[in-house]
Every structure is written in C-alpha cells, then in structure tokens.
Design a protein around this motif. Structure first.
Motif, PDB file in Angstrom:
ATOM      1  N   SER A  37       0.820  -1.195   0.000  1.00 37.64           N
ATOM      2  CA  SER A  37       0.000   0.000   0.000  1.00 37.64           C
ATOM      3  C   SER A  37       0.866   1.261   0.000  1.00 37.64           C
ATOM      4  CB  SER A  37      -0.892  -0.017   1.245  1.00 37.64           C
ATOM      5  OG  SER A  37      -1.344   1.285   1.534  1.00 37.64           O
ATOM      6  N   PRO A  38       0.414   2.308  -0.689  1.00 36.98           N
ATOM      7  CA  PRO A  38       1.143   3.579  -0.641  1.00 36.98           C
ATOM      8  C   PRO A  38       0.888   4.370   0.646  1.00 36.98           C
ATOM      9  CG  PRO A  38      -0.788   3.809  -2.043  1.00 36.98           C
ATOM     10  CD  PRO A  38      -0.751   2.362  -1.591  1.00 36.98           C
ATOM     11  N   VAL A  39      -0.063   3.890   1.466  1.00 31.81           N
ATOM     12  CA  VAL A  39      -0.443   4.673   2.654  1.00 31.81           C
ATOM     13  C   VAL A  39       0.733   4.864   3.629  1.00 31.81           C
ATOM     14  CG1 VAL A  39      -1.986   4.787   4.654  1.00 31.81           C
ATOM     15  CG2 VAL A  39      -2.878   4.092   2.425  1.00 31.81           C
ATOM     16  N   PRO A  40       1.467   3.774   3.981  1.00 33.23           N
ATOM     17  CA  PRO A  40       2.618   4.008   4.870  1.00 33.23           C
ATOM     18  C   PRO A  40       3.675   4.928   4.262  1.00 33.23           C
ATOM     19  CG  PRO A  40       2.390   1.653   4.346  1.00 33.23           C
ATOM     20  CD  PRO A  40       1.222   2.347   3.753  1.00 33.23           C
ATOM     21  N   PHE A  41       3.797   4.921   2.949  1.00 32.18           N
ATOM     22  CA  PHE A  41       4.754   5.838   2.314  1.00 32.18           C
ATOM     23  C   PHE A  41       4.339   7.290   2.585  1.00 32.18           C
ATOM     24  CE2 PHE A  41       7.284   8.112  -0.645  1.00 32.18           C
ATOM     25  CZ  PHE A  41       8.369   7.309  -0.966  1.00 32.18           C
ATOM     26  N   ALA A  42       3.059   7.553   2.369  1.00 38.41           N
ATOM     27  CA  ALA A  42       2.547   8.909   2.618  1.00 38.41           C
ATOM     28  C   ALA A  42       2.717   9.286   4.089  1.00 38.41           C
ATOM     29  CB  ALA A  42       1.074   8.982   2.232  1.00 38.41           C
ATOM     30  N   GLU A  43       2.498   8.320   4.946  1.00 37.26           N
ATOM     31  CA  GLU A  43       2.670   8.550   6.381  1.00 37.26           C
ATOM     32  C   GLU A  43       4.122   8.940   6.673  1.00 37.26           C
ATOM     33  OE1 GLU A  43       2.016   5.044   8.767  1.00 37.26           O
ATOM     34  OE2 GLU A  43       1.242   6.248  10.437  1.00 37.26           O
ATOM     35  N   GLY A  44       5.045   8.199   6.055  1.00 37.21           N
ATOM     36  CA  GLY A  44       6.469   8.489   6.235  1.00 37.21           C
ATOM     37  C   GLY A  44       6.828   9.886   5.763  1.00 37.21           C
ATOM     38  N   VAL A  45       6.256  10.299   4.636  1.00 38.29           N
ATOM     39  CA  VAL A  45       6.539  11.653   4.138  1.00 38.29           C
ATOM     40  C   VAL A  45       6.068  12.685   5.167  1.00 38.29           C
ATOM     41  CG1 VAL A  45       6.040  13.345   2.329  1.00 38.29           C
ATOM     42  CG2 VAL A  45       6.458  10.958   1.705  1.00 38.29           C
ATOM     43  N   GLY A  46       4.896  12.443   5.729  1.00 38.03           N
ATOM     44  CA  GLY A  46       4.378  13.355   6.756  1.00 38.03           C
ATOM     45  C   GLY A  46       5.267  13.410   7.982  1.00 38.03           C
ATOM     46  N   LEU A  47       5.783  12.255   8.392  1.00 29.60           N
ATOM     47  CA  LEU A  47       6.602  12.194   9.610  1.00 29.60           C
ATOM     48  C   LEU A  47       8.009  12.744   9.360  1.00 29.60           C
ATOM     49  CD1 LEU A  47       5.609   8.621  10.843  1.00 29.60           C
ATOM     50  CD2 LEU A  47       4.952  10.790  11.910  1.00 29.60           C
ATOM     51  N   GLY A  48       8.595  12.348   8.243  1.00 29.22           N
ATOM     52  CA  GLY A  48       9.974  12.743   7.950  1.00 29.22           C
ATOM     53  C   GLY A  48      10.085  14.185   7.486  1.00 29.22           C
ATOM     54  N   GLY A  49       8.974  14.757   7.084  1.00 32.95           N
ATOM     55  CA  GLY A  49       8.985  16.129   6.579  1.00 32.95           C
ATOM     56  C   GLY A  49       8.877  17.180   7.668  1.00 32.95           C
ATOM     57  N   TYR A  50       8.888  16.754   8.902  1.00 35.50           N
ATOM     58  CA  TYR A  50       8.771  17.698  10.017  1.00 35.50           C
ATOM     59  C   TYR A  50      10.088  18.421  10.288  1.00 35.50           C
ATOM     60  CZ  TYR A  50       8.554  19.410  14.799  1.00 35.50           C
ATOM     61  OH  TYR A  50       8.632  20.205  15.916  1.00 35.50           O
ATOM     62  N   ARG A  51      10.045  19.719  10.542  1.00 38.04           N
ATOM     63  CA  ARG A  51      11.206  20.449  11.057  1.00 38.04           C
ATOM     64  C   ARG A  51      10.744  21.414  12.143  1.00 38.04           C
ATOM     65  NH1 ARG A  51      12.820  16.977   8.652  1.00 38.04           N
ATOM     66  NH2 ARG A  51      14.437  16.802   7.074  1.00 38.04           N
ATOM     67  N   PHE A  52      11.580  21.610  13.147  1.00 34.63           N
ATOM     68  CA  PHE A  52      11.231  22.561  14.222  1.00 34.63           C
ATOM     69  C   PHE A  52      11.935  23.881  13.938  1.00 34.63           C
ATOM     70  CE2 PHE A  52      11.822  24.220  18.664  1.00 34.63           C
ATOM     71  CZ  PHE A  52      10.481  24.475  18.897  1.00 34.63           C
ATOM     72  N   THR A  53      11.202  24.879  13.508  1.00 33.34           N
ATOM     73  CA  THR A  53      11.830  26.110  13.022  1.00 33.34           C
ATOM     74  C   THR A  53      11.450  27.340  13.848  1.00 33.34           C
ATOM     75  OG1 THR A  53       9.976  26.335  11.492  1.00 33.34           O
ATOM     76  CG2 THR A  53      11.965  25.297  10.637  1.00 33.34           C
ATOM     77  N   LYS A  54      10.703  27.102  14.945  1.00 33.19           N
ATOM     78  CA  LYS A  54      10.154  28.226  15.710  1.00 33.19           C
ATOM     79  C   LYS A  54      11.215  29.259  16.104  1.00 33.19           C
ATOM     80  CE  LYS A  54       7.719  27.243  19.660  1.00 33.19           C
ATOM     81  NZ  LYS A  54       6.530  26.718  20.347  1.00 33.19           N
ATOM     82  N   TYR A  55      12.425  28.794  16.402  1.00 33.47           N
ATOM     83  CA  TYR A  55      13.448  29.709  16.913  1.00 33.47           C
ATOM     84  C   TYR A  55      14.523  30.036  15.889  1.00 33.47           C
ATOM     85  CZ  TYR A  55      11.185  28.692  21.325  1.00 33.47           C
ATOM     86  OH  TYR A  55      10.254  28.562  22.327  1.00 33.47           O
TER      87      TYR A  55
END
Ligand code: BES
Ligand code: MN
Ligand code: ZN
Length: 485
Positions: free
Chosen positions: A119-137
């Motif tokens: 399924s492509p669903v876990p791939f999409a999930e991975g993109v969502g998870l791996g695409g995170y960055r903390f840039t607030k500061y």
C-alpha cells in the motif's frame, strides 16, 4: 502538507519530483518513462550509482522531457524484506532528501508497490513524519516545507479515508513534536494548560485545576513536586464524549522541566529534560485527533503539569506525602517525581470508573538502559489491554516491549515509615517505577508506557528528525481504534 489522490499518469504530473520506488533486483525499472529520458534510469542502475538498497536515493533531472522536473528514485531494498514499516521509512527518507533540495511539490508513483500488494499509505505517512522540522526559533527562510504530495493512483475503496487518517495523525505528531521541542521557559505548566484550553471545543471539554484545587483534592504527591518552582502547577483535565464505549483515561506525564529537584541531576544533558512532558503532549495530541475524527468512545485526558526544581520550599528527601488515594509515600529521591504526579492522576481518575487507564511517561533513565532508543517499555495489570497495545504497535510501527511486574517487586518499594517509597534505587528501576504506579491503579485495568527511551532522538532517523519524536501518538491512536472494534 496537502495530500491528494490523482489518476494523472507519471509523465503528465507537474511536480518538483516524481518519486519512483525501486526494488534492488530490478534491472530496467520504469522502462516506459525511461524511454523518454534517453535511458538515464537504466544508466544509474547499471553503473551501480543507484543500487536500490533500502533508503538509497538518486535524483535525475528530466530536462523538460516529461512534466515532472526530477525523478527521485527511492530504494525499497529486497522484495522479501519489504514491509509497511520499511515503506514508511522510505517515505520519511524521501521527505528529508526533498527538503534538503528545496523540493516542495511531490508525486508518488504507486505501480511498483501495487504489483506487490503493498500500500502507498505508509509511504505517505512516512513523508508526513519525515517532513517535520522545528523552526520556531530559527530566522525565517531556513526551512522548505513540503507543500503537496500527489499519490498517483485510481481511487479505490478506503484509500482516501486511510490517507486522510495518516495525514491527520502525522500532523498531530508534528504538533506534539513542537510542544516537546519548545523549551521550558516558553512552555510552563500554565502555558501547557493554556494550550490545552485552546484545543477546547463543544466536543472537547477542558478544565484546569490550580494548586488550591489540587490541595483540596488531596494531591500531595503532585503538589510536592511543584513546591520548588515559582511556576504554578496545573492539573489539566480533558473530556471527550463521543460514544458509550469507555470511559478510557489517558494520563500523560507533564513535567515541563525536570532538574531532579533537591536530588539534583548532573548538569550534562540536563537541557534535554524539557522533554519530560512528552507523555502529556502525546495525550493532548491524541485527544485533539480523537475529537476531530469523532471516534465513538468516551475518553478522558489528564496532564498533571509541573516543574521539578530545587529551592527553599522544595520537597526534600525523607519527606512523606499523602496521595489522592490515601496512600502515603516517602520521598527517597526528589528525582523520582514523575510517579508522584502520576500516582495522583491515576488516583484521581478512578472516580470516573474507567474501563481502562493508560499512562504514558518519560519515567525512567533505565528505560533506555534496557531498550536503547528502539522501543517503548510496556507494563500493566491486564493481558487483554496489553495485547491490544501490541496490535497497535504492529499497526503503527511504534515498537513496544513488555516488561514484568512480578509481585516480588513490592518488597523493593517498602518504606519504614510510609506505605511506599518513591525510589528503590538503581536495581530494576524501570520495573519498580511501573510497580509503584500499579499500586495506585489497584483493580482497574491499566497499562503503563515508558517513553523515556523513544520520546527524544539524538540523531536523524528516516521518520524522526533529531529532537522530539512524538512517541506514543500513533500508537495510542491505533490502540483506541482497536479498542472500539
Ligand atoms: N524524567 C526522568 C527520567 C528520564 C531520564 C527521562 C532520562 C528521559 C531521560 C525521571 O524523572 C527520573 O529522573 N527518573 C529517575 C528515577 C530514579 C531516581 C529512581 C531515573 O531514572 O534516574
Ligand atoms: Mn526525575
Ligand atoms: Zn522526570
């Protein structure tokens, strides 16, 4: 990040990069596309530049010969080893590679996965998870967020629902990571309570107790932890009434900074102790998700939020406190503070007559001594609940490992002058922490998740960039989904 499902074909989709998953034994992958590109794909494969090992990547420019500006070849590794977990990691890797190169609009080819029943669903999930960055500061302009992922697939039964589910759950993970990454000067107990109140809605009720309320309730454990700090503690209660199942209570350790108190921690690495509220953040995220997705159950969330600091009015080793349940605790170490706050939260929650209590906490350093950073430690008093948690673990890819709570551990926690002591020292400290909590859950089915091992990552991983991981969020979401089945 937006996610869409589209029946556009590979050559015709406009995007910064078209992601092409490849197995390691394919000699001429994507021949149809490759024809248009003068055999560039075959070139990098036959030269060995791209071996398609798991997480290998290669970027090829299309020079305007097809609509996608680039191809991102994504190695899946061996066919036999290919699991949802590995595909999720590929998604995460694809996201970080794309972000490194400033690629914001992505498309995913699904044919190769489909032909293997994947399924492509876990791939999409991975993109969502791996695409995170903390840039607030960070000064603005530093980050390139992924804006769009187009999944090239015919609509099929349940696909858009599943995609929406992972899009929202990964978004929730991002929110939780933001909270945990935020330093304690910007996220105090009242700040956390304020954030929780901001999530309140007609469906999600939020109520906060201050120190006077907590004193009236007899929360001597929780309050003793907060005494050394000028920051007021907050006992945050959330309630979502979405159905008759339950109630289930989720309790998250919410120590916004853990210095150890009078039993002061060594200074090295102490800056990381801002993540001692990761359990509470996970609970907030799950409550938000559940109320937005309207899962049919009755759910409570509890965050006993406090700092743990030394000071003239701080609790001292040897002090005895009385908890909500009436049990007294001798404080051996003020650094074993989490269990004091959780004991009162568990004790308090029993008035709701819960069907199940789940607590999630960065409770012990021994958790990572035992498991490294690869699994959550689970303990509990109910086999069925723990089996459901194992199932949720498989579904989410968040590993959980069960530890024992033998009756013999009761001995370890005997105090000479009180009902219990809060620390039995180093021996078995992962399980004695669990056993301590078990005493307060009494007969209620209960599971304890120690996320001290997984809530923070010191290195970049495919689905977890360095820093707060959002541990437990997807596990608990999947657990609740199982629970209402
Ligand atoms: N928050 C810590 C546990 C922790 C340590 C989490 C390192 C993440 C990374 C907890 O409050 C604590 O200090 N536990 C003590 C208990 C001991 C005094 C019995 C510990 O594990 O050392
Ligand atoms: Mn501590
Ligand atoms: Zn702590």
């Amino acid at each position: 990040m937006k996610v869409e499902i589209t029946d556009k074909d590979e050559k015709g989709v406009s995007c910064d990069a078209l992601i092409l998953p490849v197995f390691d034994d394919e000699r001429e992958p994507y021949r149809e596309i490759d024809k248009e590109l003068g055999r560039s794909i075959r070139g990098v494969v036959s030269s060995g530049e791209f071996k398609a090992k798991h997480l290998d990547t290669c970027i090829i420019h299309t020079m305007g010969r097809i609509r996608p500006e680039r191809l991102l070849l994504m190695g899946l590794g061996g066919r036999r080893d290919c699991t949802d977990h590995r595909i999720r990691e590929c998604g995460g890797k694809a996201a970080s590679v794309s972000m490194e190169h400033g690629l914001k609009v992505l498309a995913l080819s699904t044919g190769t996965l489909r032909r293997h029943g994947l399924s492509p669903v876990p791939f999409a999930e991975g993109v969502g998870l791996g695409g995170y960055r903390f840039t607030k500061y960070k000064e603005a302009g530093g980050g390139t967020e992924i804006e769009m992922l187009s999944i090239l697939s015919a609509e099929e039964r349940g696909l858009s629902e599943s995609i929406e589910f992972v899009r929202r759950s990964t978004e929730t993970v991002g929110l939780v990571r933001d909270l945990v990454n935020t330093p304690s000067n910007d996220l105090t107990p009242s700040g956390l309570a304020g954030f929780a109140e901001g999530l309140g809605s007609r469906r999600l009720k939020v109520k906060t107790l201050d120190s006077r309320d907590a004193a009236r309730e007899g929360m001597g454990g929780f309050l003793s932890v907060s005494k050394g700090s000028k920051e007021e503690p907050r006992f945050v209660l959330l309630e979502y009434r979405g159905g008759r199942r339950g109630p289930v209570v989720l309790i998250g350790k919410s120590v916004t900074f853990d210095s150890g108190g009078i039993s002061l921690k060594p200074s090295e690495g102490m800056e990381k102790m801002k993540y001692d509220m990761a359990g509470g953040a996970a609970v907030l995220g799950v409550m938000k998700f559940v109320s937005e997705m309207r899962l049919p159950l009755h759910l409570y969330g509890i965050l006993p939020a406090t700092e743990n600091l030394p000071g003239g009015s701080a609790a001292k080793p040897g002090d005895v406190v009385r908890t909500v349940s009436g049990k007294t605790v001798e404080i051996i170490s003020t650094d074993a503070e989490g269990r004091l706050t959780l004991a009162d939260a568990i004790g308090y929650s029993r008035r709701f007559n819960p069907e199940a209590i789940i607590d999630i906490a960065t409770l012990t350093g021994a958790c990572s001594v035992a498991l490294g950073n690869e699994a959550i430690a689970m303990m509990g008093n109910d086999k069925e609940l723990m089996a459901m948690m194992q199932k949720a673990s498989e579904l989410s890819g968040e590993r959980v490992w069960q530890m024992p709570l033998y009756d013999e551990y009761r001995e370890y926690l005997k105090s000479d002058i009180a009902d219990l002591k809060n620390s039995a020292g180093r021996t078995g400290s992962l399980v004695t922490a669990g056993y301590f909590l078990k005493e307060f859950a009494a007969g209620t089915p209960w599971v304890h998740l120690d996320i001290a091992s997984t809530a923070w990552s010191d290195k970049d991983r495919p689905c977890v960039p360095k820093g707060a991981s959002g541990a437990g969020v997807r596990l608990l979401i999947n657990f609740l989904k199982e629970y209402i089945k």
